[in-house]
Enzyme design. Sequence first.
Site, PDB file in Angstrom:
ATOM      1  N   ARG A   1      -4.585  11.787  -4.112  1.00 59.07           N
ATOM      2  CA  ARG A   1      -5.148  10.677  -4.916  1.00 59.07           C
ATOM      3  C   ARG A   1      -6.564  11.064  -5.287  1.00 59.07           C
ATOM      4  O   ARG A   1      -7.390  11.325  -4.405  1.00 59.07           O
ATOM      5  CB  ARG A   1      -5.135   9.378  -4.107  1.00 59.07           C
ATOM      6  CG  ARG A   1      -5.951   8.262  -4.751  1.00 59.07           C
ATOM      7  CD  ARG A   1      -5.739   6.918  -4.112  1.00 59.07           C
ATOM      8  NE  ARG A   1      -4.421   6.383  -4.424  1.00 59.07           N
ATOM      9  CZ  ARG A   1      -4.076   5.108  -4.287  1.00 59.07           C
ATOM     10  NH1 ARG A   1      -4.943   4.217  -3.830  1.00 59.07           N
ATOM     11  NH2 ARG A   1      -2.862   4.709  -4.598  1.00 59.07           N
TER      12      ARG A   1
ATOM     13  N   HIS B   1       0.014   6.934 -12.353  1.00 59.09           N
ATOM     14  CA  HIS B   1       0.431   6.578 -10.989  1.00 59.09           C
ATOM     15  C   HIS B   1       1.965   6.647 -10.957  1.00 59.09           C
ATOM     16  O   HIS B   1       2.648   5.627 -10.877  1.00 59.09           O
ATOM     17  CB  HIS B   1      -0.080   5.170 -10.662  1.00 59.09           C
ATOM     18  CG  HIS B   1      -0.105   4.840  -9.202  1.00 59.09           C
ATOM     19  ND1 HIS B   1       0.282   5.729  -8.217  1.00 59.09           N
ATOM     20  CD2 HIS B   1      -0.473   3.692  -8.547  1.00 59.09           C
ATOM     21  CE1 HIS B   1       0.153   5.144  -7.034  1.00 59.09           C
ATOM     22  NE2 HIS B   1      -0.304   3.924  -7.207  1.00 59.09           N
TER      23      HIS B   1
ATOM     24  N   GLN C   1       4.128   4.965  -8.237  1.00 56.52           N
ATOM     25  CA  GLN C   1       4.178   3.510  -8.420  1.00 56.52           C
ATOM     26  C   GLN C   1       5.291   3.144  -9.405  1.00 56.52           C
ATOM     27  O   GLN C   1       6.122   2.274  -9.129  1.00 56.52           O
ATOM     28  CB  GLN C   1       2.820   3.019  -8.956  1.00 56.52           C
ATOM     29  CG  GLN C   1       2.751   1.521  -9.183  1.00 56.52           C
ATOM     30  CD  GLN C   1       2.705   0.746  -7.883  1.00 56.52           C
ATOM     31  OE1 GLN C   1       1.897   1.035  -7.024  1.00 56.52           O
ATOM     32  NE2 GLN C   1       3.577  -0.231  -7.734  1.00 56.52           N
TER      33      GLN C   1
ATOM     34  N   ASP D   1      -1.925  -5.922 -13.184  1.00 57.04           N
ATOM     35  CA  ASP D   1      -2.700  -5.046 -12.294  1.00 57.04           C
ATOM     36  C   ASP D   1      -4.152  -5.526 -12.366  1.00 57.04           C
ATOM     37  O   ASP D   1      -4.499  -6.334 -13.244  1.00 57.04           O
ATOM     38  CB  ASP D   1      -2.564  -3.589 -12.781  1.00 57.04           C
ATOM     39  CG  ASP D   1      -3.278  -2.574 -11.886  1.00 57.04           C
ATOM     40  OD1 ASP D   1      -3.700  -2.934 -10.767  1.00 57.04           O
ATOM     41  OD2 ASP D   1      -3.427  -1.408 -12.321  1.00 57.04           O
TER      42      ASP D   1
ATOM     43  N   CYS E   1       1.288  -4.157  -8.790  1.00 59.86           N
ATOM     44  CA  CYS E   1       1.286  -2.941  -7.956  1.00 59.86           C
ATOM     45  C   CYS E   1       0.541  -3.172  -6.648  1.00 59.86           C
ATOM     46  O   CYS E   1       0.808  -2.484  -5.665  1.00 59.86           O
ATOM     47  CB  CYS E   1       0.676  -1.784  -8.724  1.00 59.86           C
ATOM     48  SG  CYS E   1      -0.971  -2.142  -9.366  1.00 59.86           S
TER      49      CYS E   1
ATOM     50  N   ARG F   1       7.961   1.507  -2.713  1.00 60.70           N
ATOM     51  CA  ARG F   1       7.121   2.710  -2.775  1.00 60.70           C
ATOM     52  C   ARG F   1       7.626   3.717  -1.743  1.00 60.70           C
ATOM     53  O   ARG F   1       7.707   4.899  -1.994  1.00 60.70           O
ATOM     54  CB  ARG F   1       5.657   2.344  -2.484  1.00 60.70           C
ATOM     55  CG  ARG F   1       4.999   1.438  -3.510  1.00 60.70           C
ATOM     56  CD  ARG F   1       4.829   2.137  -4.822  1.00 60.70           C
ATOM     57  NE  ARG F   1       4.135   3.401  -4.656  1.00 60.70           N
ATOM     58  CZ  ARG F   1       2.803   3.535  -4.504  1.00 60.70           C
ATOM     59  NH1 ARG F   1       2.027   2.482  -4.559  1.00 60.70           N
ATOM     60  NH2 ARG F   1       2.254   4.733  -4.371  1.00 60.70           N
TER      61      ARG F   1
HETATM   62  N1   CP Z   1      -0.299   0.226  -5.366  1.00 57.41           N
HETATM   63  C1   CP Z   1      -1.026   1.133  -4.675  1.00 57.41           C
HETATM   64  O1   CP Z   1      -1.065   2.328  -4.980  1.00 57.41           O
HETATM   65  O2   CP Z   1      -1.681   0.594  -3.610  1.00 57.41           O
HETATM   66  P1   CP Z   1      -2.759   1.332  -2.703  1.00 57.41           P
HETATM   67  O3   CP Z   1      -3.995   1.537  -3.539  1.00 57.41           O
HETATM   68  O4   CP Z   1      -2.982   0.390  -1.553  1.00 57.41           O
HETATM   69  O5   CP Z   1      -2.196   2.658  -2.265  1.00 57.41           O
HETATM   70  N1  NVA Z   2      -5.144   0.441 -11.532  1.00 60.28           N
HETATM   71  C1  NVA Z   2      -5.450   0.329 -10.133  1.00 60.28           C
HETATM   72  C2  NVA Z   2      -4.235   0.600  -9.320  1.00 60.28           C
HETATM   73  C3  NVA Z   2      -4.415   0.526  -7.830  1.00 60.28           C
HETATM   74  C4  NVA Z   2      -3.177   0.865  -7.097  1.00 60.28           C
HETATM   75  C5  NVA Z   2      -6.580   1.280  -9.776  1.00 60.28           C
HETATM   76  O1  NVA Z   2      -6.569   2.415 -10.260  1.00 60.28           O
HETATM   77  O2  NVA Z   2      -7.469   0.893  -9.029  1.00 60.28           O
END
Ligand code: CP
Ligand code: NVA
Length: 311
Positions: A107, A134, A137, A230, A270, A298
């Site tokens: 990430r 993502h 997701q 989101d 999400c 997930r």
């Molecule tokens: N939806 C998602 O990726 O959640 P986290 O940021 O908690 O991993």
């Molecule tokens: N769009 C959000 C998703 C988190 C899972 C972010 O990038 O923070």
Amino acid sequence: MKSLKGRDLLTLLDFTGEEVRSILEFARNMKLEFKAGRLHNYLAGKSIALIFQKPSTRTRVSFDVGIYQLGGHPIYLGWSELQLGRGETIADTARTLDRYVDGIVARVYKHFDLEELARYADVPVINALSDLYHPCQALGDYLTMWEKTGRTEGLNVVFIGDGANNVCSSLIVGAAKLGANITVCSPKKYWPRPELLEAVKKDFEVHGGQLRLVESPTEAVKDADVIYTDVWVSMGMEAEAEERLKVFQPYQVNSQLLSKAPDDVMVMHCLPAKRGLEATDEVLDGPHSIIWDQAENRLHAQKAVLALLIP
Ligand code: CP
Ligand code: NVA
């Protein structure tokens, strides 16, 4: 179909519709078998590095638990605890990890950094969220929609909020690959990137889905099977918070908006949610919400990705 073994998953754009569908089918079967008590050891003897440059609850825990359930060894590595945090290059980090582990889940802030990791590591690199995409997701989300409705083709998915963010982008790619219709409802400034729209054009044509961009939430939700939202301020965009909180105000998913949608509409997010901003408690905790099944999936979708991609 080309084997998925050894491939990176940086974006679903790199996979055909058939391949995306096969990941979902694998996930669904493995989930059912797992719930019936069958153990799967696809990762026996294998170690997977989990590099996180940003916070995470769902992704981190579901990858860790998923790798364990598949008989493998997860190694959580905070970006700043690695020598990366002291300036070792991504290329050198990738070439080192490659000698120890069988796959890298990462990430990052910049998608470019993931590409760099993938360029220098021979083992598969899996995107656990970047600024652009993502994909894990979206796989969990389409698995959830498929389970709930029995289909993805022709499903009307309506994304309300920041249409240019990572989650929406991956939902668009997923829709293109799986023949779903997706409506993105945002202020024009936050519509999806033109390069992405160009990249998915062919898949929408081939698989029969449609992409619609609108500004009005009430117009968007009229025929929705799913309303998806989101956060308005994604990780790394904190400097834009003031403007975003203002401009997205009319895009809140609340009971009033749900009253304009079909009675059996499902609500997805999400997570993490900023309750009271992009969606109200009433909606997130109400009868239309499927957010906990969505969060669970997930785990199952990622187990399928690992089982299929890690050689
Ligand atoms: N939806 C998602 O990726 O959640 P986290 O940021 O908690 O991993
Ligand atoms: N769009 C959000 C998703 C988190 C899972 C972010 O990038 O923070």
